[in-house]
Design a protein around this motif. Structure first.
Motif, mmCIF file in Angstrom:
data_model
loop_
_atom_site.group_PDB
_atom_site.id
_atom_site.type_symbol
_atom_site.label_atom_id
_atom_site.label_comp_id
_atom_site.label_asym_id
_atom_site.label_seq_id
_atom_site.Cartn_x
_atom_site.Cartn_y
_atom_site.Cartn_z
ATOM 1 N N ILE A 114 1.227 -1.639 0.190
ATOM 2 C CA ILE A 114 -0.333 0.552 0.003
ATOM 3 C C ILE A 114 0.859 1.172 0.417
ATOM 4 O O ILE A 114 0.506 1.976 -0.584
ATOM 5 N N TYR A 115 1.826 1.256 0.720
ATOM 6 C CA TYR A 115 3.543 2.444 0.680
ATOM 7 C C TYR A 115 3.628 2.221 -1.195
ATOM 8 O O TYR A 115 3.202 3.668 -1.136
ATOM 9 N N LEU A 141 0.248 4.539 -2.878
ATOM 10 C CA LEU A 141 0.046 5.343 -3.073
ATOM 11 C C LEU A 141 0.994 6.482 -3.007
ATOM 12 O O LEU A 141 0.564 7.765 -3.105
ATOM 13 N N LEU A 179 -0.761 12.687 4.889
ATOM 14 C CA LEU A 179 -0.694 11.498 4.583
ATOM 15 C C LEU A 179 -0.191 10.144 5.068
ATOM 16 O O LEU A 179 1.155 10.477 4.772
ATOM 17 N N ARG A 180 -0.440 9.168 6.498
ATOM 18 C CA ARG A 180 0.346 8.455 6.797
ATOM 19 C C ARG A 180 -0.322 7.187 7.213
ATOM 20 O O ARG A 180 -1.103 6.896 6.658
ATOM 21 N N ILE A 181 0.412 6.053 6.457
ATOM 22 C CA ILE A 181 -0.139 4.572 6.824
ATOM 23 C C ILE A 181 0.945 4.023 8.182
ATOM 24 O O ILE A 181 1.848 4.139 8.520
ATOM 25 N N LEU A 229 -9.309 7.949 -0.240
ATOM 26 C CA LEU A 229 -8.590 8.965 0.282
ATOM 27 C C LEU A 229 -8.750 10.269 -1.565
ATOM 28 O O LEU A 229 -8.890 11.293 -0.621
ATOM 29 N N GLY A 234 5.181 7.039 5.892
ATOM 30 C CA GLY A 234 5.333 5.691 6.271
ATOM 31 C C GLY A 234 6.453 4.474 5.739
ATOM 32 O O GLY A 234 7.168 5.275 5.747
ATOM 33 N N ILE A 266 -5.139 4.976 7.630
ATOM 34 C CA ILE A 266 -3.801 5.479 7.233
ATOM 35 C C ILE A 266 -4.993 7.048 7.737
ATOM 36 O O ILE A 266 -6.099 6.789 7.200
ATOM 37 N N HIS A 267 -4.187 7.695 8.189
ATOM 38 C CA HIS A 267 -4.071 9.482 8.181
ATOM 39 C C HIS A 267 -4.331 9.926 7.536
ATOM 40 O O HIS A 267 -2.835 9.913 6.811
ATOM 41 N N LEU A 309 3.463 11.796 1.756
ATOM 42 C CA LEU A 309 3.164 10.733 2.472
ATOM 43 C C LEU A 309 4.276 10.012 3.562
ATOM 44 O O LEU A 309 5.564 10.154 2.781
#
Length: 352
Positions: A211-212, A215, A271-273, A253, A237, A282-283, A235
């Motif tokens: 996912i990283y 994104l 955007l943070r995983i 998103l 994470g 996901i924040h 991004l």
């Protein structure tokens, strides 16, 4: 009314039968015992004693029977009233609802016993939900018509202008028309997503992805769009393999970023995983001004827009956050909002 009469009559007859049976059983047992005693031990009784009932005995038995039947009928009437009155109220309210009066509720004039009181409460809860569902359906239709009308009016006006020679079909006009078509397509897809989620039919195409990395590419693609509004997107994470529907997740998103572009002050969007147990979160954080406390309960409801947005006449369908919640729930999670020290943060939690 027929139900009330039948139930009252049955209860009265049942109580009368119980009273008569009790008197008769007592009479038979009483004189049966005396008969056995006279037969087994006649010396205990005076000469000429008979165990058979006399006229006074029969009269007393008759009076007791009448009193028992009367008392049983009185108790039966009271019980019937406590049970039938609430049922009659439920029936009357049900008929009003069937005739189209969805505001009808069942109200009893007597204090109902536990089970009957629960029936009243459950019926009124059901009626309230039915009324809300009908109201929401009307509201949905009105909101959908309103959201579709603006882009369709623009499209019709521009095309009519081209047809009349008022506008020239150049690249700028074509791009504007395509923008309106894209907006329509996104609105239709958002409506479809929310509608399928409401009936539990939102299907996912799950796949194992990093996912990283996914994104990272999406953030690069979104960067020009957010910069036009004075924002920037980063991004944070680490690589994380999860099983998700990446297309749906990007849709959620995009709705969150679009929400920030409409309502937040220009700032850095983070955007943070984060890996959370067997799932992930996901924040998306911005620098406010945030959502007022009294509006947070309905934040993820369909067609919900804040007072500030309505007063400022800002664009937006009111579907974005509902779409986010629907996609999060389809992934076995939920969407949340929190505000800490002036930082607003939307969180998509997924089972992953």
């Amino acid at each position: 009314m027929k139900i009330r009469f039948d139930l009252s009559r049955h209860l009265t007859l049942a109580m009368a039968a119980v009273a008569i049976s009790t008197v008769l059983i007592s009479f038979v047992v009483f004189y049966g015992v005396y008969t056995v005693a006279v037969w087994c031990a006649p010396q205990l009784f005076p000469p000429g004693f008979s165990a058979l009932p006399s006229g006074w005995d029969l009269a007393i038995m008759g009076v007791v029977t009448i009193m028992g039947v009367g008392l049983g009928a009185l108790i039966a009437a009271r019980i019937a009233r406590c049970i039938v009155e609430p049922m009659h109220a439920v029936g009357g309210a049900a008929r009003k609802i069937a005739d189209g009066d969805l505001s009808a509720r069942a109200a009893s004039k007597v204090k109902a016993p536990g089970e009957t009181a629960m029936l009243l409460e459950d019926f009124n809860t059901m009626a309230g939900r039915l009324e809300k569902a009908a109201h929401d359906a009307v509201s949905w239709n009105a909101q959908i018509a309103h959201e579709l009308r603006t882009p369709l009016t623009i499209l019709k006006g521009r095309l009519q202008g081209v047809s009349d020679g008022v506008f020239i079909m150049d690249d700028a006009l074509l791009r504007g028309l395509l923008t309106q078509v894209d907006g329509l397509a996104r609105l239709v897809e958002d409506l479809r997503c929310v509608s399928l989620a409401d009936i539990g039919r939102l299907e996912l195409r799950l796949a194992d992805v990093d996912i990283y990395a996914e994104l990272q590419d999406w953030v690069v693609m979104m960067q020009p769009s957010v910069e036009r509004f004075g924002f920037s997107l980063v991004l944070e994470g680490a690589p994380l393999r999860v099983r998700v529907d990446m297309e749906r997740l990007r849709q959620a998103l995009l709705a969150l970023v679009d929400n920030a572009l409409h309502y937040a002050m220009p700032c850095l969007l983070r955007l943070r995983i984060v890996s959370v147990g067997a799932g992930f979160a996901i924040h998306l954080a911005d620098e406010g001004p945030g959502v007022p406390e009294d509006q947070r309960a309905d934040l993820f409801r369909v067609f919900t827009r804040g007072d500030t947005a309505r007063e400022a006449h800002r664009t937006g369908s009111g579907l974005g956050l509902a779409v986010v919640q629907a996609i999060a729930q389809a992934h076995g999670g939920r969407a949340e909002y929190k505000s800490i020290s002036g930082v607003s943060e939307f969180v998509i939690c997924c089972a992953g």
